[in-house]
Design a protein around this motif. Structure first.
Motif, PDB file in Angstrom:
ATOM      1  N   LEU A  53       0.837  -1.196   0.000  1.00 44.82           N
ATOM      2  CA  LEU A  53       0.000   0.000   0.000  1.00 44.82           C
ATOM      3  C   LEU A  53       0.877   1.252   0.000  1.00 44.82           C
ATOM      4  CD1 LEU A  53      -2.658   1.551   0.215  1.00 44.82           C
ATOM      5  CD2 LEU A  53      -2.553   1.208   2.692  1.00 44.82           C
ATOM      6  N   SER A  54       1.880   1.279   0.863  1.00 45.58           N
ATOM      7  CA  SER A  54       2.789   2.430   0.923  1.00 45.58           C
ATOM      8  C   SER A  54       3.504   2.643  -0.396  1.00 45.58           C
ATOM      9  CB  SER A  54       3.824   2.231   2.034  1.00 45.58           C
ATOM     10  OG  SER A  54       3.193   2.138   3.276  1.00 45.58           O
ATOM     11  N   ARG A  55       4.007   1.566  -0.966  1.00 46.28           N
ATOM     12  CA  ARG A  55       4.714   1.685  -2.255  1.00 46.28           C
ATOM     13  C   ARG A  55       3.772   2.172  -3.354  1.00 46.28           C
ATOM     14  NH1 ARG A  55       8.205  -3.855  -1.955  1.00 46.28           N
ATOM     15  NH2 ARG A  55       9.766  -3.081  -0.499  1.00 46.28           N
ATOM     16  N   GLY A  56       2.541   1.663  -3.357  1.00 47.35           N
ATOM     17  CA  GLY A  56       1.575   2.099  -4.356  1.00 47.35           C
ATOM     18  C   GLY A  56       1.251   3.575  -4.220  1.00 47.35           C
ATOM     19  N   LEU A  57       1.076   4.042  -2.984  1.00 42.82           N
ATOM     20  CA  LEU A  57       0.796   5.463  -2.766  1.00 42.82           C
ATOM     21  C   LEU A  57       1.977   6.333  -3.170  1.00 42.82           C
ATOM     22  CD1 LEU A  57      -1.084   5.223   0.644  1.00 42.82           C
ATOM     23  CD2 LEU A  57      -2.067   5.737  -1.598  1.00 42.82           C
ATOM     24  N   LEU A  58       3.197   5.871  -2.891  1.00 45.30           N
ATOM     25  CA  LEU A  58       4.383   6.626  -3.305  1.00 45.30           C
ATOM     26  C   LEU A  58       4.500   6.690  -4.822  1.00 45.30           C
ATOM     27  CD1 LEU A  58       7.028   5.451  -0.687  1.00 45.30           C
ATOM     28  CD2 LEU A  58       6.023   7.730  -0.919  1.00 45.30           C
ATOM     29  N   ARG A  59       4.254   5.558  -5.504  1.00 49.56           N
ATOM     30  CA  ARG A  59       4.298   5.561  -6.972  1.00 49.56           C
ATOM     31  C   ARG A  59       3.274   6.543  -7.549  1.00 49.56           C
ATOM     32  NH1 ARG A  59       5.031  -0.077  -6.441  1.00 49.56           N
ATOM     33  NH2 ARG A  59       2.809  -0.440  -6.735  1.00 49.56           N
ATOM     34  N   GLN A  76       0.638 -12.522  -4.299  1.00 49.66           N
ATOM     35  CA  GLN A  76       1.553 -11.435  -4.649  1.00 49.66           C
ATOM     36  C   GLN A  76       0.875 -10.336  -5.464  1.00 49.66           C
ATOM     37  OE1 GLN A  76       4.492 -11.349  -3.382  1.00 49.66           O
ATOM     38  NE2 GLN A  76       5.365  -9.594  -4.415  1.00 49.66           N
ATOM     39  N   ASN A  77      -0.052 -10.682  -6.358  1.00 53.83           N
ATOM     40  CA  ASN A  77      -0.626  -9.693  -7.272  1.00 53.83           C
ATOM     41  C   ASN A  77      -1.999  -9.189  -6.842  1.00 53.83           C
ATOM     42  OD1 ASN A  77      -2.101 -11.957  -7.702  1.00 53.83           O
ATOM     43  ND2 ASN A  77      -1.851 -11.989  -9.919  1.00 53.83           N
ATOM     44  N   ILE A  78      -2.426  -9.430  -5.622  1.00 56.80           N
ATOM     45  CA  ILE A  78      -3.781  -9.071  -5.204  1.00 56.80           C
ATOM     46  C   ILE A  78      -4.035  -7.560  -5.239  1.00 56.80           C
ATOM     47  CG2 ILE A  78      -3.366  -8.915  -2.732  1.00 56.80           C
ATOM     48  CD1 ILE A  78      -6.122 -10.402  -2.450  1.00 56.80           C
ATOM     49  N   CYS A  79      -3.027  -6.744  -5.001  1.00 55.40           N
ATOM     50  CA  CYS A  79      -3.238  -5.293  -4.914  1.00 55.40           C
ATOM     51  C   CYS A  79      -3.069  -4.577  -6.241  1.00 55.40           C
ATOM     52  CB  CYS A  79      -2.274  -4.689  -3.898  1.00 55.40           C
ATOM     53  SG  CYS A  79      -2.682  -5.141  -2.210  1.00 55.40           S
ATOM     54  N   GLU A  80      -2.612  -5.263  -7.263  1.00 59.45           N
ATOM     55  CA  GLU A  80      -2.315  -4.567  -8.532  1.00 59.45           C
ATOM     56  C   GLU A  80      -3.522  -3.828  -9.085  1.00 59.45           C
ATOM     57  OE1 GLU A  80      -0.427  -7.246 -11.226  1.00 59.45           O
ATOM     58  OE2 GLU A  80       1.280  -7.529  -9.894  1.00 59.45           O
ATOM     59  N   GLY A  81      -4.672  -4.464  -9.179  1.00 61.36           N
ATOM     60  CA  GLY A  81      -5.867  -3.791  -9.692  1.00 61.36           C
ATOM     61  C   GLY A  81      -6.378  -2.739  -8.735  1.00 61.36           C
ATOM     62  N   TRP A  82      -6.313  -3.011  -7.445  1.00 56.63           N
ATOM     63  CA  TRP A  82      -6.799  -2.075  -6.426  1.00 56.63           C
ATOM     64  C   TRP A  82      -6.005  -0.783  -6.440  1.00 56.63           C
ATOM     65  CZ3 TRP A  82      -4.323  -0.472  -1.834  1.00 56.63           C
ATOM     66  CH2 TRP A  82      -5.147   0.260  -0.977  1.00 56.63           C
ATOM     67  N   LEU A  83      -4.692  -0.865  -6.647  1.00 59.19           N
ATOM     68  CA  LEU A  83      -3.860   0.337  -6.625  1.00 59.19           C
ATOM     69  C   LEU A  83      -4.148   1.247  -7.807  1.00 59.19           C
ATOM     70  CD1 LEU A  83      -0.437  -1.098  -5.447  1.00 59.19           C
ATOM     71  CD2 LEU A  83      -2.029   0.318  -4.154  1.00 59.19           C
ATOM     72  N   ARG A  84      -4.669   0.697  -8.881  1.00 60.36           N
ATOM     73  CA  ARG A  84      -4.998   1.528 -10.044  1.00 60.36           C
ATOM     74  C   ARG A  84      -6.295   2.270  -9.805  1.00 60.36           C
ATOM     75  NH1 ARG A  84      -3.414  -3.290 -12.906  1.00 60.36           N
ATOM     76  NH2 ARG A  84      -1.251  -3.047 -13.501  1.00 60.36           N
TER      77      ARG A  84
END
Length: 88
Positions: free
Chosen positions: A3-9, A80-88
């Motif tokens: 989550l943190s990495r996604g928000l930083l990206r 591993q890939n559960i957050c990929e769609g959510w982060l978009r």
């Protein structure tokens, strides 16, 4: 962590700049914030986020800051890939 990495990206994609280093000085002026790093570099910006954890460092003297709560999110291990769609 993801989550943190996604928000930083997302923040970087929208124009934020990331700086790594230990802050040793902090000055919140009227229209900007200045942060001095241990390596001698100086940062000045309209807004600054100090990733400090629960306790504010002694260099931050603020009359407007007050820790009122703290939160943590915990789950069982996820694919591993559960957050990929959510982060978009």
């Amino acid at each position: 962590m993801q989550l943190s990495r996604g928000l930083l990206r997302l923040a970087v994609a929208r124009g934020a700049r990331l700086f790594e280093g230990e802050s040793v000085e902090f000055d919140a002026a009227a229209h900007s914030v200045g942060v001095g790093l241990k390596n001698g570099r100086q940062i000045e910006a309209r807004s600054v986020v100090l990733a400090t954890g629960y306790v504010m460092p002694s260099i931050v003297h603020s009359t407007v800051h007050n820790v009122s709560s703290s939160w943590a999110i915990a789950t069982t291990p996820q694919p591993q890939n559960i957050c990929e769609g959510w982060l978009r």
